[in-house]
Scaffold this motif. Structure first.
Motif, PDB file in Angstrom:
ATOM      1  N   SER A   1      -6.245   2.721   2.597  1.00 14.63           N
ATOM      2  CA  SER A   1      -7.764   2.559   2.007  1.00 14.63           C
ATOM      3  C   SER A   1      -7.635   2.403   0.537  1.00 14.63           C
ATOM      4  O   SER A   1      -6.460   2.727   0.041  1.00 14.63           O
ATOM      5  CB  SER A   1      -8.713   3.801   2.533  1.00 14.63           C
ATOM      6  OG  SER A   1      -8.393   4.931   1.632  1.00 14.63           O
TER       7      SER A   1
ATOM      8  N   GLN B   1      -4.194   9.094  -1.762  1.00 12.05           N
ATOM      9  CA  GLN B   1      -3.655   9.999  -0.811  1.00 12.05           C
ATOM     10  C   GLN B   1      -4.388   9.746   0.604  1.00 12.05           C
ATOM     11  O   GLN B   1      -4.835  10.804   1.230  1.00 12.05           O
ATOM     12  CB  GLN B   1      -4.342  11.409  -1.286  1.00 12.05           C
ATOM     13  CG  GLN B   1      -3.789  11.867  -2.565  1.00 12.05           C
ATOM     14  CD  GLN B   1      -4.038  13.272  -2.815  1.00 12.05           C
ATOM     15  OE1 GLN B   1      -4.936  14.004  -2.339  1.00 12.05           O
ATOM     16  NE2 GLN B   1      -2.927  14.043  -3.410  1.00 12.05           N
ATOM     17  N   THR B   2      -4.419   8.493   0.760  1.00 11.93           N
ATOM     18  CA  THR B   2      -4.664   8.328   2.174  1.00 11.93           C
ATOM     19  C   THR B   2      -3.256   8.479   3.385  1.00 11.93           C
ATOM     20  O   THR B   2      -3.952   9.134   4.048  1.00 11.93           O
ATOM     21  CB  THR B   2      -4.987   6.675   2.468  1.00 11.93           C
ATOM     22  OG1 THR B   2      -5.865   6.343   1.554  1.00 11.93           O
ATOM     23  CG2 THR B   2      -5.337   6.257   3.699  1.00 11.93           C
ATOM     24  N   THR B   3      -2.171   8.161   2.785  1.00 11.63           N
ATOM     25  CA  THR B   3      -1.268   8.821   3.725  1.00 11.63           C
ATOM     26  C   THR B   3      -0.801  10.213   3.534  1.00 11.63           C
ATOM     27  O   THR B   3      -0.664  10.534   2.523  1.00 11.63           O
ATOM     28  CB  THR B   3       0.038   7.779   3.164  1.00 11.63           C
ATOM     29  OG1 THR B   3      -0.355   6.190   3.420  1.00 11.63           O
ATOM     30  CG2 THR B   3       1.216   8.181   4.274  1.00 11.63           C
TER      31      THR B   3
ATOM     32  N   ASN C   1       3.815  -4.988  -5.447  1.00 12.43           N
ATOM     33  CA  ASN C   1       2.859  -5.617  -4.494  1.00 12.43           C
ATOM     34  C   ASN C   1       1.597  -6.015  -5.345  1.00 12.43           C
ATOM     35  O   ASN C   1       1.376  -5.806  -6.254  1.00 12.43           O
ATOM     36  CB  ASN C   1       2.698  -4.312  -3.625  1.00 12.43           C
ATOM     37  CG  ASN C   1       1.698  -4.537  -2.584  1.00 12.43           C
ATOM     38  OD1 ASN C   1       1.858  -5.656  -1.867  1.00 12.43           O
ATOM     39  ND2 ASN C   1       0.900  -3.583  -1.962  1.00 12.43           N
ATOM     40  N   LYS C   2       0.916  -6.746  -4.419  1.00 10.20           N
ATOM     41  CA  LYS C   2      -0.318  -7.159  -4.977  1.00 10.20           C
ATOM     42  C   LYS C   2      -0.347  -8.243  -5.862  1.00 10.20           C
ATOM     43  O   LYS C   2      -1.154  -8.649  -6.702  1.00 10.20           O
ATOM     44  CB  LYS C   2      -1.482  -6.006  -5.674  1.00 10.20           C
ATOM     45  CG  LYS C   2      -1.429  -4.719  -4.560  1.00 10.20           C
ATOM     46  CD  LYS C   2      -2.476  -3.978  -5.041  1.00 10.20           C
ATOM     47  CE  LYS C   2      -2.670  -2.846  -4.270  1.00 10.20           C
ATOM     48  NZ  LYS C   2      -3.810  -1.769  -4.772  1.00 10.20           N
TER      49      LYS C   2
ATOM     50  N   ASP D   1      -1.152 -11.199  -5.275  1.00  8.60           N
ATOM     51  CA  ASP D   1      -2.150 -12.176  -4.932  1.00  8.60           C
ATOM     52  C   ASP D   1      -3.157 -11.848  -6.168  1.00  8.60           C
ATOM     53  O   ASP D   1      -4.089 -12.330  -6.363  1.00  8.60           O
ATOM     54  CB  ASP D   1      -2.900 -12.053  -3.916  1.00  8.60           C
ATOM     55  CG  ASP D   1      -3.001 -10.516  -3.398  1.00  8.60           C
ATOM     56  OD1 ASP D   1      -1.926  -9.813  -3.165  1.00  8.60           O
ATOM     57  OD2 ASP D   1      -4.150 -10.124  -3.222  1.00  8.60           O
TER      58      ASP D   1
ATOM     59  N   SER E   1       3.072  -9.819  -1.712  1.00  6.87           N
ATOM     60  CA  SER E   1       1.778  -9.337  -1.238  1.00  6.87           C
ATOM     61  C   SER E   1       1.475  -8.835  -0.077  1.00  6.87           C
ATOM     62  O   SER E   1       1.771  -9.663   1.139  1.00  6.87           O
ATOM     63  CB  SER E   1       0.655 -10.525  -1.561  1.00  6.87           C
ATOM     64  OG  SER E   1      -0.662 -10.244  -1.013  1.00  6.87           O
ATOM     65  N   ALA E   2       1.322  -7.847   0.262  1.00  6.09           N
ATOM     66  CA  ALA E   2       0.966  -7.029   1.536  1.00  6.09           C
ATOM     67  C   ALA E   2      -0.041  -7.573   2.147  1.00  6.09           C
ATOM     68  O   ALA E   2      -0.047  -7.820   3.509  1.00  6.09           O
ATOM     69  CB  ALA E   2       1.182  -5.589   1.527  1.00  6.09           C
ATOM     70  N   LYS E   3      -1.081  -7.983   1.427  1.00  6.30           N
ATOM     71  CA  LYS E   3      -2.168  -8.488   1.821  1.00  6.30           C
ATOM     72  C   LYS E   3      -2.104  -9.960   2.487  1.00  6.30           C
ATOM     73  O   LYS E   3      -2.636 -10.174   3.517  1.00  6.30           O
ATOM     74  CB  LYS E   3      -3.278  -8.545   0.823  1.00  6.30           C
ATOM     75  CG  LYS E   3      -4.804  -8.947   1.254  1.00  6.30           C
ATOM     76  CD  LYS E   3      -5.680  -8.738   0.035  1.00  6.30           C
ATOM     77  CE  LYS E   3      -6.983  -9.083   0.799  1.00  6.30           C
ATOM     78  NZ  LYS E   3      -8.096  -8.815  -0.274  1.00  6.30           N
TER      79      LYS E   3
HETATM   80  N1  LIG Z   1      -5.241  -7.301  -2.958  1.00  2.84           N
HETATM   81  C1  LIG Z   1      -4.221  -6.786  -2.388  1.00  2.84           C
HETATM   82  N2  LIG Z   1      -4.699  -5.476  -1.902  1.00  2.84           N
HETATM   83  C2  LIG Z   1      -3.739  -4.811  -1.246  1.00  2.84           C
HETATM   84  C3  LIG Z   1      -2.355  -5.165  -1.228  1.00  2.84           C
HETATM   85  N3  LIG Z   1      -1.727  -4.105  -0.669  1.00  2.84           N
HETATM   86  C4  LIG Z   1      -2.469  -3.207  -0.582  1.00  2.84           C
HETATM   87  N4  LIG Z   1      -3.796  -3.402  -1.118  1.00  2.84           N
HETATM   88  C5  LIG Z   1      -4.845  -2.737  -0.831  1.00  2.84           C
HETATM   89  O1  LIG Z   1      -4.522  -1.501  -1.692  1.00  2.84           O
HETATM   90  C6  LIG Z   1      -5.100  -0.250  -1.260  1.00  2.84           C
HETATM   91  C7  LIG Z   1      -4.114   0.917  -1.146  1.00  2.84           C
HETATM   92  O2  LIG Z   1      -3.349   0.463  -0.084  1.00  2.84           O
HETATM   93  P1  LIG Z   1      -2.637   1.648   0.614  1.00  2.84           P
HETATM   94  O3  LIG Z   1      -1.564   0.938   1.645  1.00  2.84           O
HETATM   95  O4  LIG Z   1      -3.382   2.677   1.284  1.00  2.84           O
HETATM   96  O5  LIG Z   1      -1.534   2.289  -0.577  1.00  2.84           O
HETATM   97  P2  LIG Z   1      -0.622   3.397  -0.714  1.00  2.84           P
HETATM   98  O6  LIG Z   1       0.148   3.141  -1.704  1.00  2.84           O
HETATM   99  O7  LIG Z   1      -0.130   3.747   0.670  1.00  2.84           O
HETATM  100  O8  LIG Z   1      -1.562   4.698  -1.006  1.00  2.84           O
HETATM  101  P3  LIG Z   1      -1.692   6.169  -0.481  1.00  2.84           P
HETATM  102  O9  LIG Z   1      -1.383   6.214   1.192  1.00  2.84           O
HETATM  103  O10 LIG Z   1      -3.050   6.688  -0.913  1.00  2.84           O
HETATM  104  O11 LIG Z   1      -0.639   7.054  -1.206  1.00  2.84           O
HETATM  105  C8  LIG Z   1      -5.993  -0.697   0.205  1.00  2.84           C
HETATM  106  O12 LIG Z   1      -7.341  -0.882   0.045  1.00  2.84           O
HETATM  107  C9  LIG Z   1      -5.301  -1.996   0.431  1.00  2.84           C
HETATM  108  O13 LIG Z   1      -6.187  -2.857   0.986  1.00  2.84           O
HETATM  109  C10 LIG Z   1      -1.877  -6.279  -1.506  1.00  2.84           C
HETATM  110  O14 LIG Z   1      -0.903  -7.007  -1.630  1.00  2.84           O
HETATM  111  N5  LIG Z   1      -3.066  -7.204  -2.293  1.00  2.84           N
END
Ligand SMILES: Nc1nc2c(ncn2[C@@H]2O[C@H](COP(=O)(O)OP(=O)(O)OP(=O)(O)O)[C@@H](O)[C@H]2O)c(=O)[nH]1
Ligand SMILES: [Mg+2]
Length: 277
Positions: free
Chosen positions: A13, A17-19, A100-101, A103, A131-133
């Motif tokens: 999300s 701190q989602t994970t 990451n990201k 994009d 890009s994970a997305k």
């Molecule tokens: N545009 C874009 N958004 C991304 C990408 N990867 C992740 N996101 C977004 O970034 C936000 C955070 O992603 P998470 O995977 O929850 O991040 P995290 O690092 O695990 O964060 P926590 O679990 O909270 O520590 C989410 O809204 C995802 O959809 C990407 O490659 N591009």
């Protein structure tokens, strides 16, 4: 991790701190089996009991893996990233940086200068922009990782995608919707406890979930006008759980109020944060 293994086992999300748990994602092919470990981030404000647990979960995972993939937002380096790098760099493992990201970088020609900038911070084994997305460059990372993994027997059946239980995944998918739908209004004081989980003879999986929050105000936010928000949380979570299990799901949810639960160690243990001592 979800992108790499091609299955959603760890929730995401916009809220930090989602994970909150150590989550394994298993990828098996004809040639290899790789077990990825997703962890919480490391947070300085370790005030309440839960934050301490999250930090401990993250740090202990760092020492039990063959390779650390440190994932950062390609657009900026933060002080939090520096803190994580201190911990990652203190282990015996090689540390790779995942930008990451990409994009969201706007222009492809910005990627190489970013790599040059972050290279100075540490002697990373690899720096991989992706890009994970969109999935861009994920396969390249997978090939690189597969190339350096030590040989050993595979530990899991090839069809298994995580070591988390179905009950745990169900609770996580509900928590994901809470974070996504009311994450701005209810900071972090929610947890999901699965009261019952059973498969009926006709194959339908029946789940009863308690959603814990801190006070009545949060309770009414979670419920929404005429219960519409709770309904949305339930139907979106149910869809996700159905997709994951490949079975029809019936989901019933109850909201429970308990003040200070995030600082209550017994309660934390009840909702799955067992490493509190
Ligand atoms: N545009 C874009 N958004 C991304 C990408 N990867 C992740 N996101 C977004 O970034 C936000 C955070 O992603 P998470 O995977 O929850 O991040 P995290 O690092 O695990 O964060 P926590 O679990 O909270 O520590 C989410 O809204 C995802 O959809 C990407 O490659 N591009
Ligand atoms: Mg996460």
């Amino acid at each position: 991790m979800n992108g790499l293994i091609g299955n959603k086992v760890s929730i995401t999300s916009r809220k930090p701190q989602t994970t909150r748990h150590r989550i394994q994602g298993i990828c098996s092919t004809d040639e290899y089996q790789i077990v990825f470990v997703d962890t919480p981030g490391i947070h300085e404000s370790a005030g309440v009991a839960m934050n301490k647990i999250l930090n401990r979960t993250a740090r202990s995972s760092l020492n039990e893996v063959d390779l650390i993939l440190m994932v950062v937002d390609a657009r900026r380096w933060t002080s939090g990233d520096t803190r994580v790098l201190v911990d990652a760099g203190a282990t015996e493992s090689s540390v790779w940086l995942i930008l990451n990201k990409i994009d969201l970088l706007g222009r492809p020609d910005l990627v190489l200068p970013r790599i040059d900038q972050v290279r100075r911070r540490y002697d990373f084994g690899e720096i991989v922009p992706l890009s994970a997305k969109t999935g861009d460059n994920l396969d390249h990372l997978m090939t690189l990782v597969a190339g350096v993994m030590p040989e050993g027997p595979s530990g899991y059946p090839t069809q298994q995608v995580t070591d988390s239980s179905d009950v745990f995944i169900a609770a996580e998918f509900i928590r994901e919707q809470i974070f996504r739908l009311v994450g701005d209004e209810i900071p972090y004081e929610t947890a999901v406890d699965i009261r019952s989980f059973s498969e009926r003879k006709d194959g339908l999986v029946s789940i009863e979930a308690d959603i814990w929050c801190e006070n009545k105000r949060q309770r009414s936010i979670l419920i929404g006008d005429d219960g519409d928000r709770l309904k949305t949380i339930g139907s979106k979570a149910r869809e996700q759980i159905q997709r994951y299990l490949g079975k029809k799901v019936y989901l019933e949810q109850w909201i429970k109020v308990k003040k200070g639960w995030a600082d209550d160690k017994r309660m934390l243990a009840k909702v799955g944060y067992s490493r509190w001592e």
